[in-house]
Design a protein around this motif. Structure first.
Motif, PDB file in Angstrom:
ATOM      1  N   ILE A  18       2.474   0.766   5.499  1.00 20.90           N
ATOM      2  CA  ILE A  18       2.555  -0.276   4.477  1.00 20.90           C
ATOM      3  C   ILE A  18       1.476  -1.289   4.816  1.00 20.90           C
ATOM      4  CG2 ILE A  18       3.993  -2.085   3.450  1.00 20.90           C
ATOM      5  CD1 ILE A  18       5.056   0.819   3.100  1.00 20.90           C
ATOM      6  N   ILE A  19       0.646  -1.590   3.830  1.00 22.23           N
ATOM      7  CA  ILE A  19      -0.417  -2.566   4.048  1.00 22.23           C
ATOM      8  C   ILE A  19      -0.316  -3.668   2.990  1.00 22.23           C
ATOM      9  CG2 ILE A  19      -2.017  -1.026   5.221  1.00 22.23           C
ATOM     10  CD1 ILE A  19      -3.467  -0.635   2.558  1.00 22.23           C
ATOM     11  N   PRO A  20      -0.628  -4.899   3.368  1.00 18.79           N
ATOM     12  CA  PRO A  20      -0.606  -5.984   2.398  1.00 18.79           C
ATOM     13  C   PRO A  20      -1.855  -5.951   1.536  1.00 18.79           C
ATOM     14  CG  PRO A  20      -1.253  -6.822   4.530  1.00 18.79           C
ATOM     15  CD  PRO A  20      -0.941  -5.368   4.712  1.00 18.79           C
ATOM     16  N   ASN A  21      -1.713  -6.437   0.314  1.00 17.52           N
ATOM     17  CA  ASN A  21      -2.825  -6.484  -0.624  1.00 17.52           C
ATOM     18  C   ASN A  21      -2.793  -7.839  -1.320  1.00 17.52           C
ATOM     19  OD1 ASN A  21      -4.996  -5.484  -2.143  1.00 17.52           O
ATOM     20  ND2 ASN A  21      -3.648  -4.715  -3.733  1.00 17.52           N
ATOM     21  N   GLY A  22      -3.940  -8.360  -1.665  1.00 17.20           N
ATOM     22  CA  GLY A  22      -4.003  -9.622  -2.406  1.00 17.20           C
ATOM     23  C   GLY A  22      -3.449 -10.787  -1.608  1.00 17.20           C
ATOM     24  N   GLU A  23      -2.620 -11.600  -2.249  1.00 17.05           N
ATOM     25  CA  GLU A  23      -2.064 -12.795  -1.615  1.00 17.05           C
ATOM     26  C   GLU A  23      -1.195 -12.469  -0.409  1.00 17.05           C
ATOM     27  OE1 GLU A  23      -0.170 -15.526  -4.285  1.00 17.05           O
ATOM     28  OE2 GLU A  23      -1.802 -15.380  -5.737  1.00 17.05           O
ATOM     29  N   CYS A  24      -0.558 -11.305  -0.424  1.00 13.80           N
ATOM     30  CA  CYS A  24       0.283 -10.909   0.711  1.00 13.80           C
ATOM     31  C   CYS A  24      -0.540 -10.796   1.983  1.00 13.80           C
ATOM     32  CB  CYS A  24       0.979  -9.583   0.425  1.00 13.80           C
ATOM     33  SG  CYS A  24       2.254  -9.716  -0.826  1.00 13.80           S
ATOM     34  N   ASN A  25      -1.825 -10.529   1.829  1.00 14.39           N
ATOM     35  CA  ASN A  25      -2.716 -10.382   2.970  1.00 14.39           C
ATOM     36  C   ASN A  25      -2.876 -11.697   3.728  1.00 14.39           C
ATOM     37  OD1 ASN A  25      -4.276  -8.763   4.585  1.00 14.39           O
ATOM     38  ND2 ASN A  25      -6.086  -8.887   3.316  1.00 14.39           N
ATOM     39  N   GLN A  26      -2.656 -12.822   3.057  1.00 13.33           N
ATOM     40  CA  GLN A  26      -2.767 -14.123   3.707  1.00 13.33           C
ATOM     41  C   GLN A  26      -1.589 -14.375   4.641  1.00 13.33           C
ATOM     42  OE1 GLN A  26      -3.070 -16.907   0.505  1.00 13.33           O
ATOM     43  NE2 GLN A  26      -5.093 -16.213  -0.105  1.00 13.33           N
ATOM     44  N   ASP A  27      -0.410 -13.893   4.249  1.00 14.28           N
ATOM     45  CA  ASP A  27       0.806 -14.143   5.025  1.00 14.28           C
ATOM     46  C   ASP A  27       1.075 -13.083   6.080  1.00 14.28           C
ATOM     47  OD1 ASP A  27       1.304 -16.408   3.464  1.00 14.28           O
ATOM     48  OD2 ASP A  27       2.392 -15.225   1.971  1.00 14.28           O
ATOM     49  N   PHE A  28       0.605 -11.874   5.847  1.00 11.89           N
ATOM     50  CA  PHE A  28       0.906 -10.768   6.755  1.00 11.89           C
ATOM     51  C   PHE A  28      -0.376 -10.027   7.082  1.00 11.89           C
ATOM     52  CE2 PHE A  28       2.136  -6.498   7.903  1.00 11.89           C
ATOM     53  CZ  PHE A  28       3.183  -6.717   8.778  1.00 11.89           C
ATOM     54  N   LYS A  29      -0.699  -9.958   8.336  1.00 17.81           N
ATOM     55  CA  LYS A  29      -1.905  -9.253   8.784  1.00 17.81           C
ATOM     56  C   LYS A  29      -1.474  -7.949   9.453  1.00 17.81           C
ATOM     57  CE  LYS A  29      -4.710 -12.813   8.045  1.00 17.81           C
ATOM     58  NZ  LYS A  29      -4.918 -13.051   6.681  1.00 17.81           N
ATOM     59  N   GLY A  30      -2.218  -6.900   9.227  1.00 17.28           N
ATOM     60  CA  GLY A  30      -1.928  -5.634   9.883  1.00 17.28           C
ATOM     61  C   GLY A  30      -1.262  -4.650   8.944  1.00 17.28           C
ATOM     62  N   MET A  31      -0.528  -3.704   9.557  1.00 16.53           N
ATOM     63  CA  MET A  31       0.186  -2.711   8.776  1.00 16.53           C
ATOM     64  C   MET A  31       1.460  -2.317   9.508  1.00 16.53           C
ATOM     65  SD  MET A  31      -2.020   0.765   9.260  1.00 16.53           S
ATOM     66  CE  MET A  31      -3.566   0.369  10.023  1.00 16.53           C
ATOM     67  N   ILE A  32       2.378  -1.734   8.775  1.00 14.39           N
ATOM     68  CA  ILE A  32       3.652  -1.272   9.314  1.00 14.39           C
ATOM     69  C   ILE A  32       3.713   0.234   9.163  1.00 14.39           C
ATOM     70  CG2 ILE A  32       6.164  -1.355   9.033  1.00 14.39           C
ATOM     71  CD1 ILE A  32       5.049  -4.023   9.901  1.00 14.39           C
ATOM     72  N   LYS A  33       4.034   0.947  10.248  1.00 11.30           N
ATOM     73  CA  LYS A  33       4.209   2.396  10.169  1.00 11.30           C
ATOM     74  C   LYS A  33       5.649   2.707   9.805  1.00 11.30           C
ATOM     75  CE  LYS A  33       2.208   3.319  14.290  1.00 11.30           C
ATOM     76  NZ  LYS A  33       1.858   4.184  15.437  1.00 11.30           N
ATOM     77  N   LEU A  34       5.825   3.667   8.911  1.00  7.58           N
ATOM     78  CA  LEU A  34       7.156   4.108   8.513  1.00  7.58           C
ATOM     79  C   LEU A  34       7.394   5.532   8.993  1.00  7.58           C
ATOM     80  CD1 LEU A  34       7.327   2.957   4.772  1.00  7.58           C
ATOM     81  CD2 LEU A  34       8.276   1.788   6.767  1.00  7.58           C
ATOM     82  N   ASN A  35       8.606   5.780   9.484  1.00  7.64           N
ATOM     83  CA  ASN A  35       8.975   7.159   9.759  1.00  7.64           C
ATOM     84  C   ASN A  35       9.446   7.798   8.455  1.00  7.64           C
ATOM     85  OD1 ASN A  35      11.636   6.299   9.335  1.00  7.64           O
ATOM     86  ND2 ASN A  35      12.161   6.310  11.505  1.00  7.64           N
ATOM     87  N   GLU A  36       9.887   9.033   8.516  1.00 13.10           N
ATOM     88  CA  GLU A  36      10.278   9.757   7.304  1.00 13.10           C
ATOM     89  C   GLU A  36      11.411   9.054   6.555  1.00 13.10           C
ATOM     90  OE1 GLU A  36      12.160  14.127   6.244  1.00 13.10           O
ATOM     91  OE2 GLU A  36      10.929  13.932   8.034  1.00 13.10           O
TER      92      GLU A  36
END
Length: 88
Positions: A18-36
Motif C-alpha cells: 500500500i502506497i500513499p498518493n497525493g495529499e496522503c503522501n504528506q502525512d504518511f511516508k513509505g509503504m505497507i506490505k500486506l500478506n495474503e
C-alpha cells in the motif's frame, strides 16, 4: 468503514504493498506490505464489503472458523485505523 482516498495497492517484486498518493503522501511516508489475508481484507474494504461479509469470504477462502475470521478482520481494521487509513 471505508479506506481513505489516496492509498493505492500495488504489486512490487511479488509483494502486495500500500502506497500513499497525493495529499496522503504528506502525512504518511513509505509503504505497507500486506500478506495474503491483509490483501483480501483491503480489497474487500475497497469494494465496500462489511466486516461480516469479509469474514464469510475468509471462511470460504481459508477454511477457518467464522469467529477466528471476525477476530482477524477486527484486528486488521484496528491496525489500519490507527495508521489513519480508514474513514468512518
Amino acid at each position: 468503514m471505508k479506506i481513505k482516498e489516496g492509498f493505492l495497492v500495488r504489486e512490487v517484486s511479488g509483494q502486495t504493498v500500500i502506497i500513499p498518493n497525493g495529499e496522503c503522501n504528506q502525512d504518511f511516508k513509505g509503504m505497507i506490505k500486506l500478506n495474503e489475508t491483509g490483501k483480501l481484507i483491503w480489497e474487500a474494504l475497497a469494494e465496500g464489503k462489511s466486516q461480516e461479509a469479509i469474514a464469510e469470504q475468509m471462511v470460504k477462502e481459508y477454511g477457518i472458523t467464522k469467529e477466528n475470521a471476525l477476530q482477524d478482520v477486527q484486528g486488521f481494521l484496528e491496525k489500519i485505523k490507527e495508521e489513519g487509513f480508514l474513514e468512518e
